[in-house]
Design a protein around this motif. Structure first.
Motif, PDB file in Angstrom:
ATOM      1  N   LEU A   1       0.904  -1.175   0.081  1.00  0.00           N
ATOM      2  CA  LEU A   1      -0.057   0.009  -0.062  1.00  0.00           C
ATOM      3  C   LEU A   1       0.927   1.294  -0.061  1.00  0.00           C
ATOM      4  N   ILE A   2       2.226   1.255  -0.010  1.00  0.00           N
ATOM      5  CA  ILE A   2       3.114   2.341  -0.212  1.00  0.00           C
ATOM      6  C   ILE A   2       2.538   3.354  -1.293  1.00  0.00           C
ATOM      7  N   GLY A   3       2.568   2.813  -2.222  1.00  0.00           N
ATOM      8  CA  GLY A   3       2.093   3.717  -3.482  1.00  0.00           C
ATOM      9  C   GLY A   3       0.892   4.271  -3.331  1.00  0.00           C
ATOM     10  N   GLU A   4      -0.346   3.665  -2.871  1.00  0.00           N
ATOM     11  CA  GLU A   4      -1.495   4.046  -2.537  1.00  0.00           C
ATOM     12  C   GLU A   4      -1.570   5.356  -1.771  1.00  0.00           C
ATOM     13  N   VAL A   5      -0.525   5.082  -0.621  1.00  0.00           N
ATOM     14  CA  VAL A   5      -0.544   6.208   0.413  1.00  0.00           C
ATOM     15  C   VAL A   5       0.091   7.308  -0.334  1.00  0.00           C
ATOM     16  N   VAL A   6       1.134   7.188  -0.870  1.00  0.00           N
ATOM     17  CA  VAL A   6       2.003   8.190  -1.236  1.00  0.00           C
ATOM     18  C   VAL A   6       1.152   8.947  -2.406  1.00  0.00           C
ATOM     19  N   ALA A   7       0.370   8.409  -3.167  1.00  0.00           N
ATOM     20  CA  ALA A   7      -0.474   9.051  -4.139  1.00  0.00           C
ATOM     21  C   ALA A   7      -1.309   9.683  -3.695  1.00  0.00           C
ATOM     22  N   ARG A   8      -2.085   9.401  -2.423  1.00  0.00           N
ATOM     23  CA  ARG A   8      -3.116  10.391  -1.780  1.00  0.00           C
ATOM     24  C   ARG A   8      -2.405  11.711  -1.472  1.00  0.00           C
ATOM     25  N   PHE A   9      -1.319  11.453  -0.788  1.00  0.00           N
ATOM     26  CA  PHE A   9      -0.872  12.844  -0.529  1.00  0.00           C
ATOM     27  C   PHE A   9      -0.133  13.628  -1.725  1.00  0.00           C
ATOM     28  N   GLU A  10       0.241  13.159  -2.493  1.00  0.00           N
ATOM     29  CA  GLU A  10       0.921  13.821  -3.671  1.00  0.00           C
ATOM     30  C   GLU A  10      -0.389  14.217  -4.362  1.00  0.00           C
ATOM     31  N   LYS A  11      -1.610  13.822  -4.748  1.00  0.00           N
ATOM     32  CA  LYS A  11      -2.442  14.243  -5.481  1.00  0.00           C
ATOM     33  C   LYS A  11      -3.291  15.463  -4.694  1.00  0.00           C
ATOM     34  N   LYS A  12      -3.344  15.349  -3.220  1.00  0.00           N
ATOM     35  CA  LYS A  12      -3.874  16.602  -2.532  1.00  0.00           C
ATOM     36  C   LYS A  12      -3.037  17.975  -2.751  1.00  0.00           C
ATOM     37  N   GLY A  13      -1.733  17.578  -3.104  1.00  0.00           N
ATOM     38  CA  GLY A  13      -0.861  18.820  -3.376  1.00  0.00           C
ATOM     39  C   GLY A  13       0.012  19.018  -2.135  1.00  0.00           C
ATOM     40  N   PHE A  14       0.322  18.117  -1.469  1.00  0.00           N
ATOM     41  CA  PHE A  14       1.645  18.263  -0.433  1.00  0.00           C
ATOM     42  C   PHE A  14       2.885  17.742  -1.107  1.00  0.00           C
ATOM     43  N   GLN A  15       3.859  18.304  -0.557  1.00  0.00           N
ATOM     44  CA  GLN A  15       5.131  17.887  -1.183  1.00  0.00           C
ATOM     45  C   GLN A  15       6.036  16.830  -0.169  1.00  0.00           C
ATOM     46  N   LEU A  16       6.527  15.899  -0.819  1.00  0.00           N
ATOM     47  CA  LEU A  16       7.454  14.804  -0.092  1.00  0.00           C
ATOM     48  C   LEU A  16       8.728  15.539   0.062  1.00  0.00           C
ATOM     49  N   VAL A  17       9.219  15.483   1.159  1.00  0.00           N
ATOM     50  CA  VAL A  17      10.567  15.972   1.421  1.00  0.00           C
ATOM     51  C   VAL A  17      11.493  14.936   1.874  1.00  0.00           C
ATOM     52  N   GLY A  18      11.092  13.882   2.290  1.00  0.00           N
ATOM     53  CA  GLY A  18      11.936  13.018   2.848  1.00  0.00           C
ATOM     54  C   GLY A  18      11.116  11.584   2.984  1.00  0.00           C
ATOM     55  N   ALA A  19      12.073  10.427   2.411  1.00  0.00           N
ATOM     56  CA  ALA A  19      11.345   9.263   2.408  1.00  0.00           C
ATOM     57  C   ALA A  19      12.328   8.185   2.502  1.00  0.00           C
ATOM     58  N   LYS A  20      12.178   7.090   3.384  1.00  0.00           N
ATOM     59  CA  LYS A  20      12.884   5.580   3.199  1.00  0.00           C
ATOM     60  C   LYS A  20      12.263   4.588   3.961  1.00  0.00           C
ATOM     61  N   LEU A  21      12.609   3.376   3.235  1.00  0.00           N
ATOM     62  CA  LEU A  21      12.299   2.098   3.848  1.00  0.00           C
ATOM     63  C   LEU A  21      13.111   1.720   4.748  1.00  0.00           C
ATOM     64  N   MET A  22      12.709   1.480   5.951  1.00  0.00           N
ATOM     65  CA  MET A  22      13.664   1.189   6.946  1.00  0.00           C
ATOM     66  C   MET A  22      12.979   0.135   8.152  1.00  0.00           C
ATOM     67  N   ASN A  23      13.785  -0.752   8.737  1.00  0.00           N
ATOM     68  CA  ASN A  23      13.255  -1.310   9.954  1.00  0.00           C
ATOM     69  C   ASN A  23      13.628  -0.521  11.222  1.00  0.00           C
ATOM     70  N   ILE A  24      12.647  -0.322  12.166  1.00  0.00           N
ATOM     71  CA  ILE A  24      12.683   0.369  13.232  1.00  0.00           C
ATOM     72  C   ILE A  24      13.386  -0.347  14.385  1.00  0.00           C
ATOM     73  N   PRO A  25      14.661   0.224  14.798  1.00  0.00           N
ATOM     74  CA  PRO A  25      15.235  -0.708  16.129  1.00  0.00           C
ATOM     75  C   PRO A  25      14.249  -0.429  17.258  1.00  0.00           C
ATOM     76  N   ARG A  26      14.354  -1.373  18.123  1.00  0.00           N
ATOM     77  CA  ARG A  26      13.372  -1.483  19.168  1.00  0.00           C
ATOM     78  C   ARG A  26      13.324  -0.342  19.999  1.00  0.00           C
ATOM     79  N   GLU A  27      14.644   0.213  20.340  1.00  0.00           N
ATOM     80  CA  GLU A  27      14.897   1.517  21.253  1.00  0.00           C
ATOM     81  C   GLU A  27      13.969   2.839  20.379  1.00  0.00           C
ATOM     82  N   LEU A  28      14.274   2.818  19.264  1.00  0.00           N
ATOM     83  CA  LEU A  28      13.462   3.954  18.554  1.00  0.00           C
ATOM     84  C   LEU A  28      12.123   3.823  18.704  1.00  0.00           C
ATOM     85  N   ALA A  29      11.668   2.582  18.418  1.00  0.00           N
ATOM     86  CA  ALA A  29       9.968   2.431  18.387  1.00  0.00           C
ATOM     87  C   ALA A  29       9.340   2.878  19.898  1.00  0.00           C
TER      88      ALA A  29
END
Ligand code: RTP
Ligand code: MG
Length: 148
Positions: free
Chosen positions: A17-45
């Protein structure tokens, strides 16, 4: 320009669903300024969801958010924090309006597809937790006059 932290949760990534989610915010008119696929370390979570530390579901929440890759994003635009929350829908997908992301794609509260910062303070905190300044892009033309 206002910025918010949004994240496709592990269920959304696994369900493609990454593409669906990104598409909604792009179509709305917002700008993507940062993005990455990552595994969240437990401490950060645990830090990210620190406000829920005393809640009975905290352990499950941390287990879930660390269970697979997430797609972490920063978006900018006028009122993007509150508008993104509206576009996401209610926390529990059973209460989320049709047309919202959780209303369209989620079923249970634990697997509700997307996270979004809930205030300017949490947006600043969460962007800082997940992104370094140099990972955020700058647009030469900040205001798109066809949107604003
Ligand atoms: P999020 O932080 O993930 O964007 O969601 P939210 O603001 O809409 O909801 P929040 O109250 O911050 O809760 C964080 C996440 O915890 C899970 N949750 N489980 N089992 C439960 O009763 C319960 N309640 C909340 C949800 O996945 C929620 O997104
Ligand atoms: Mg929250």
């Amino acid at each position: 320009m206002e910025k918010t932290y949004l994240m496709v949760k592990p269920d959304g990534v696994q369900r493609n669903l990454i593409g669906e989610v990104v598409a909604r915010f792009e179509k709305k008119g917002f700008q993507l300024v940062g993005a990455k696929l990552m595994n969240i370390p437990r401490e950060l979570a645990e830090e990210h969801y620190g406000e829920h530390k005393e809640r009975p579901f905290f352990g499950e929440l941390v287990d879930f958010i660390t269970s697979g890759p997430v797609f972490a994003m920063v978006w900018q635009g006028e009122n993007v924090i509150a508008t993104a929350r509206q576009m996401m829908g209610a926390t529990n997908p059973k209460d989320a309006a049709p047309g919202t992301i959780r209303g369209e794609y989620g079923v249970t509260v634990g697997k509700n597809v997307i996270h979004g910062s809930d205030s300017p303070e949490s947006a600043e905190r969460e962007i800082g937790l997940f992104f370094k300044q140099e990972e955020l892009a700058e647009y030469s033309k900040l205001i798109n006059e066809w949107v604003y």
